[in-house]
Scaffold this motif. Sequence first.
Motif, mmCIF file in Angstrom:
data_model
loop_
_atom_site.group_PDB
_atom_site.id
_atom_site.type_symbol
_atom_site.label_atom_id
_atom_site.label_comp_id
_atom_site.label_asym_id
_atom_site.label_seq_id
_atom_site.Cartn_x
_atom_site.Cartn_y
_atom_site.Cartn_z
ATOM 1 N N VAL A 33 0.818 -1.115 -0.079
ATOM 2 C CA VAL A 33 0.172 -0.141 -0.266
ATOM 3 C C VAL A 33 1.282 1.090 0.018
ATOM 4 O O VAL A 33 1.927 1.354 0.462
ATOM 5 C CB VAL A 33 -0.760 -0.003 1.171
ATOM 6 C CG1 VAL A 33 -1.979 1.161 1.164
ATOM 7 C CG2 VAL A 33 -1.670 -1.528 1.397
ATOM 8 N N ASP A 34 1.112 2.237 -0.866
ATOM 9 C CA ASP A 34 1.861 3.541 -0.868
ATOM 10 C C ASP A 34 0.851 4.075 -1.829
ATOM 11 O O ASP A 34 0.460 3.748 -3.624
ATOM 12 C CB ASP A 34 2.914 2.626 -1.597
ATOM 13 C CG ASP A 34 3.609 3.784 -1.457
ATOM 14 O OD1 ASP A 34 3.921 5.237 -1.648
ATOM 15 O OD2 ASP A 34 4.683 3.274 -0.114
ATOM 16 N N ASP A 35 1.590 5.604 -2.144
ATOM 17 C CA ASP A 35 0.823 6.102 -3.143
ATOM 18 C C ASP A 35 1.397 6.309 -4.244
ATOM 19 O O ASP A 35 0.719 7.355 -5.075
ATOM 20 C CB ASP A 35 0.219 7.435 -2.069
ATOM 21 C CG ASP A 35 1.157 8.836 -1.472
ATOM 22 O OD1 ASP A 35 2.085 7.853 -0.764
ATOM 23 O OD2 ASP A 35 1.193 9.863 -1.666
ATOM 24 N N SER A 36 2.355 5.565 -4.135
ATOM 25 C CA SER A 36 3.557 6.694 -5.384
ATOM 26 C C SER A 36 3.788 5.037 -5.778
ATOM 27 O O SER A 36 3.482 4.155 -6.118
ATOM 28 C CB SER A 36 4.769 6.762 -4.977
ATOM 29 O OG SER A 36 5.273 6.747 -5.496
ATOM 30 N N GLY A 37 2.963 5.523 -7.336
ATOM 31 C CA GLY A 37 3.174 4.500 -8.424
ATOM 32 C C GLY A 37 4.454 4.198 -8.806
ATOM 33 O O GLY A 37 4.475 3.257 -8.651
ATOM 34 N N VAL A 38 5.486 4.876 -8.525
ATOM 35 C CA VAL A 38 7.104 4.231 -8.751
ATOM 36 C C VAL A 38 7.353 3.641 -7.768
ATOM 37 O O VAL A 38 8.180 2.764 -7.703
ATOM 38 C CB VAL A 38 8.085 5.327 -8.787
ATOM 39 C CG1 VAL A 38 9.246 4.928 -8.688
ATOM 40 C CG2 VAL A 38 7.887 6.478 -10.209
ATOM 41 N N LEU A 55 -1.042 -4.875 -5.743
ATOM 42 C CA LEU A 55 -1.024 -3.405 -5.695
ATOM 43 C C LEU A 55 -2.251 -2.350 -4.373
ATOM 44 O O LEU A 55 -3.180 -2.633 -5.688
ATOM 45 C CB LEU A 55 -0.539 -2.932 -6.393
ATOM 46 C CG LEU A 55 0.809 -3.590 -6.766
ATOM 47 C CD1 LEU A 55 1.637 -2.958 -8.143
ATOM 48 C CD2 LEU A 55 2.240 -3.260 -5.950
ATOM 49 N N ALA A 56 -2.025 -1.522 -4.221
ATOM 50 C CA ALA A 56 -2.861 -0.782 -3.751
ATOM 51 C C ALA A 56 -1.943 0.829 -3.076
ATOM 52 O O ALA A 56 -2.012 0.812 -2.704
ATOM 53 C CB ALA A 56 -3.791 -1.441 -2.099
ATOM 54 N N LEU A 65 2.264 -4.160 3.009
ATOM 55 C CA LEU A 65 3.381 -3.606 3.287
ATOM 56 C C LEU A 65 2.937 -2.521 3.353
ATOM 57 O O LEU A 65 2.559 -1.667 2.206
ATOM 58 C CB LEU A 65 4.156 -3.435 2.123
ATOM 59 C CG LEU A 65 5.834 -5.000 2.533
ATOM 60 C CD1 LEU A 65 6.317 -4.928 0.922
ATOM 61 C CD2 LEU A 65 6.502 -5.527 4.305
ATOM 62 N N LEU A 66 3.312 -1.290 4.279
ATOM 63 C CA LEU A 66 2.308 -0.316 4.684
ATOM 64 C C LEU A 66 3.535 1.047 4.280
ATOM 65 O O LEU A 66 3.931 1.462 5.198
ATOM 66 C CB LEU A 66 0.968 -0.427 5.533
ATOM 67 C CG LEU A 66 0.463 0.920 6.025
ATOM 68 C CD1 LEU A 66 -1.049 1.462 4.782
ATOM 69 C CD2 LEU A 66 -0.900 0.631 7.170
ATOM 70 N N ASP A 67 2.279 1.895 3.776
ATOM 71 C CA ASP A 67 2.941 3.446 4.017
ATOM 72 C C ASP A 67 2.710 4.330 4.680
ATOM 73 O O ASP A 67 1.714 3.890 4.996
ATOM 74 C CB ASP A 67 2.808 4.593 2.508
ATOM 75 C CG ASP A 67 3.973 5.333 1.982
ATOM 76 O OD1 ASP A 67 4.627 5.656 2.789
ATOM 77 O OD2 ASP A 67 3.105 6.466 1.116
ATOM 78 N N TYR A 68 3.951 5.207 5.587
ATOM 79 C CA TYR A 68 2.785 5.241 6.515
ATOM 80 C C TYR A 68 2.167 6.905 6.167
ATOM 81 O O TYR A 68 1.384 7.336 7.435
ATOM 82 C CB TYR A 68 4.661 5.394 7.834
ATOM 83 C CG TYR A 68 4.286 5.988 8.588
ATOM 84 C CD1 TYR A 68 3.645 5.762 10.432
ATOM 85 C CD2 TYR A 68 4.362 7.075 9.596
ATOM 86 C CE1 TYR A 68 3.261 6.202 11.631
ATOM 87 C CE2 TYR A 68 4.709 8.063 10.713
ATOM 88 C CZ TYR A 68 3.182 7.270 11.432
ATOM 89 O OH TYR A 68 3.330 8.206 13.171
ATOM 90 N N GLU A 69 3.510 7.649 5.645
ATOM 91 C CA GLU A 69 2.433 8.603 4.641
ATOM 92 C C GLU A 69 1.860 8.775 3.554
ATOM 93 O O GLU A 69 2.027 8.861 2.815
ATOM 94 C CB GLU A 69 4.084 9.907 4.437
ATOM 95 C CG GLU A 69 4.101 9.587 6.600
ATOM 96 C CD GLU A 69 5.820 9.348 5.809
ATOM 97 O OE1 GLU A 69 5.674 7.707 4.848
ATOM 98 O OE2 GLU A 69 6.975 8.775 7.090
ATOM 99 N N MET A 70 0.770 8.982 3.743
ATOM 100 C CA MET A 70 -0.556 8.845 2.662
ATOM 101 C C MET A 70 -0.934 9.906 2.891
ATOM 102 O O MET A 70 -1.601 10.323 4.428
ATOM 103 C CB MET A 70 -1.154 7.333 2.671
ATOM 104 C CG MET A 70 -0.048 6.305 1.776
ATOM 105 S SD MET A 70 -1.428 4.932 1.663
ATOM 106 C CE MET A 70 -1.826 4.452 3.463
#
Length: 252
Positions: A134-139, A156-157, A176-181
């Motif tokens: 989980v991440d707001d960055s496509g890259v 992917l999310a 796997l979770l992005d902390y800053e979204m």
Amino acid sequence: MSKLLIIREERKYLTTSLLDHIKEYEHDVVEYEPDVKQLSSMTFKPDACLIFVEASIAEKQQALVYLRDLAVEKDIPIFLLGYPIDIEGVRGIINGAIIQEEIFRPFDVKEISAHINEFLKSQTNNIKKKILVVDDSGVMLRNIKNLLGQKYQIILANSGAMAVKYLSLDRPDLVLLDYEMPIINGKQVLEIIRSEKDFQGIPVIFLTGKNDRNTIMDVMALKPEGYLLKSMTADAFINAIDEFFEKRKRIG
């Protein structure tokens, strides 16, 4: 039982005969037309997708784009079956690693059905650990899929909302979770996971781009399984995931 998604526009004798042979192997075969509305109603994750490519399917660009994105997001291998010239018209939309194989007509129905059966059996026998990233960055999403995709099943999310939606349909072995979204941040997603009975017990490792003491203290205060820096080398990142699953295997 493996689940095979079939995409076809017309029910011709050859394609129907092939499906009948595949069904004899007792796989769950589900048919859809190349239509976005119909495809978006799908609530299951297929083990593979077989697209019968007719000359007119190239005109169904929206459906093909939807299928491509679904295959990338949920790690669904795609078989393209048709005449070379027709497959060429689809390859501009569906290409790359998600294409498991291109099967050209004419072909032997029994031979191809047996071939697809062997693939589905291999998928069932070699079940990969499932990781929701989980991440707001496509890259970042693409980078992680490239790093881990050979060994693990990567879903992917690109937002917290999409992650929660996926979790309601399927249960990964790790998040796997992005902390800053934006909108729904990593902390909020973790709170949702812990508050829902069906989600409880799903391990979460935070991803963070910040390495300062305050950020790390804030992350670990939430008591995740751990955290990984986005700046880690590829080898270190892969080793960390491998070690996580090895540790859980030893613990039992």
